[in-house]
Scaffold this active site. Structure first.
Site, PDB file in Angstrom:
ATOM      1  N   CYS A   1       1.078  -4.547 -12.325  1.00  0.00           N
ATOM      2  CA  CYS A   1       2.171  -3.716 -11.881  1.00  0.00           C
ATOM      3  C   CYS A   1       3.458  -4.346 -11.974  1.00  0.00           C
ATOM      4  O   CYS A   1       3.324  -5.881 -11.869  1.00  0.00           O
ATOM      5  CB  CYS A   1       1.980  -3.005 -10.637  1.00  0.00           C
ATOM      6  SG  CYS A   1       0.676  -1.794 -10.861  1.00  0.00           S
TER       7      CYS A   1
ATOM      8  N   GLU B   1       5.683  -4.626  -9.686  1.00  0.00           N
ATOM      9  CA  GLU B   1       5.552  -5.121  -8.391  1.00  0.00           C
ATOM     10  C   GLU B   1       4.913  -6.387  -8.277  1.00  0.00           C
ATOM     11  O   GLU B   1       5.538  -7.645  -7.652  1.00  0.00           O
ATOM     12  CB  GLU B   1       5.143  -4.330  -7.219  1.00  0.00           C
ATOM     13  CG  GLU B   1       5.767  -2.858  -7.186  1.00  0.00           C
ATOM     14  CD  GLU B   1       5.298  -1.814  -7.732  1.00  0.00           C
ATOM     15  OE1 GLU B   1       4.780  -2.058  -9.090  1.00  0.00           O
ATOM     16  OE2 GLU B   1       5.463  -0.625  -7.486  1.00  0.00           O
TER      17      GLU B   1
ATOM     18  N   CYS C   1       1.650   1.617  -6.260  1.00  0.00           N
ATOM     19  CA  CYS C   1       0.293   1.964  -6.088  1.00  0.00           C
ATOM     20  C   CYS C   1      -0.764   1.356  -4.892  1.00  0.00           C
ATOM     21  O   CYS C   1       0.064   0.604  -4.153  1.00  0.00           O
ATOM     22  CB  CYS C   1      -0.457   1.717  -7.406  1.00  0.00           C
ATOM     23  SG  CYS C   1      -0.931  -0.145  -7.687  1.00  0.00           S
TER      24      CYS C   1
ATOM     25  N   CYS D   1      -0.840  -2.546  -5.101  1.00  0.00           N
ATOM     26  CA  CYS D   1       0.375  -3.134  -4.468  1.00  0.00           C
ATOM     27  C   CYS D   1       0.834  -2.985  -3.119  1.00  0.00           C
ATOM     28  O   CYS D   1       1.444  -3.997  -2.583  1.00  0.00           O
ATOM     29  CB  CYS D   1       1.553  -2.664  -5.437  1.00  0.00           C
ATOM     30  SG  CYS D   1       1.458  -3.232  -7.116  1.00  0.00           S
TER      31      CYS D   1
HETATM   32 ZN   LIG Z   1       0.877  -1.283  -8.284  1.00  0.00          ZN
END
Ligand SMILES: [Zn+2]
Length: 130
Positions: free
Chosen positions: A58, A60, A93, A96
């Site tokens: 991701c 992040e 998500c 994360c």
């Molecule tokens: Zn994520």
């Protein structure tokens, strides 16, 4: 859960996340669909996009990893945006949320509230009973 209003720094952070997304989105193969920016407590901003792959990562993760690799440890605010055409803020998500909770539980995360208004909440409030 405490909620915080957005300030000018937050709007700049969203613009930074949108810019890195627009610069790196790959049309056709639809790669790099999320942009992210994190503001450190010292005022430095890091940015990144998601990396696609079987397991992927991701935006992040990429962004926090970039900041950590530069020696940063104190984070203020983070935001992720999707996608090049729609340009809206997305929440982290579950994976994360766990990472943010472990690295910086008090970091503020820009999200949409129940009415679609942009607010900030602490990462630890996004993952109760972590
Ligand atoms: Zn994520």
């Amino acid at each position: 859960m405490e909620r915080y209003e957005l300030n000018d720094n937050d709007k700049m952070l969203i613009d930074t996340a949108l810019a890195v997304l627009k610069e790196n989105f790959d049309d056709g193969i639809y790669n790099h669909t999320v942009g992210c920016a994190v503001l450190c407590k010292n005022g430095i901003v890091y940015k990144g996009v998601n990396c696609d792959g079987i397991h992927g990562s991701c935006a992040e993760y990429i962004t926090i990893g970039s900041a950590i690799s530069a020696g940063e440890r104190d984070f203020d605010t983070i935001v992720a945006v999707h996608d090049k055409y729609l340009n809206y803020v997305i929440p982290p998500c579950g994976n994360c949320r766990q990472m943010l909770f472990e690295y910086c539980p008090d970091i503020k995360v820009i999200v949409n509230d129940e009415n679609g208004k942009l607010i900030k909440v602490k990462a630890k409030d996004l993952l109760p009973f972590a």
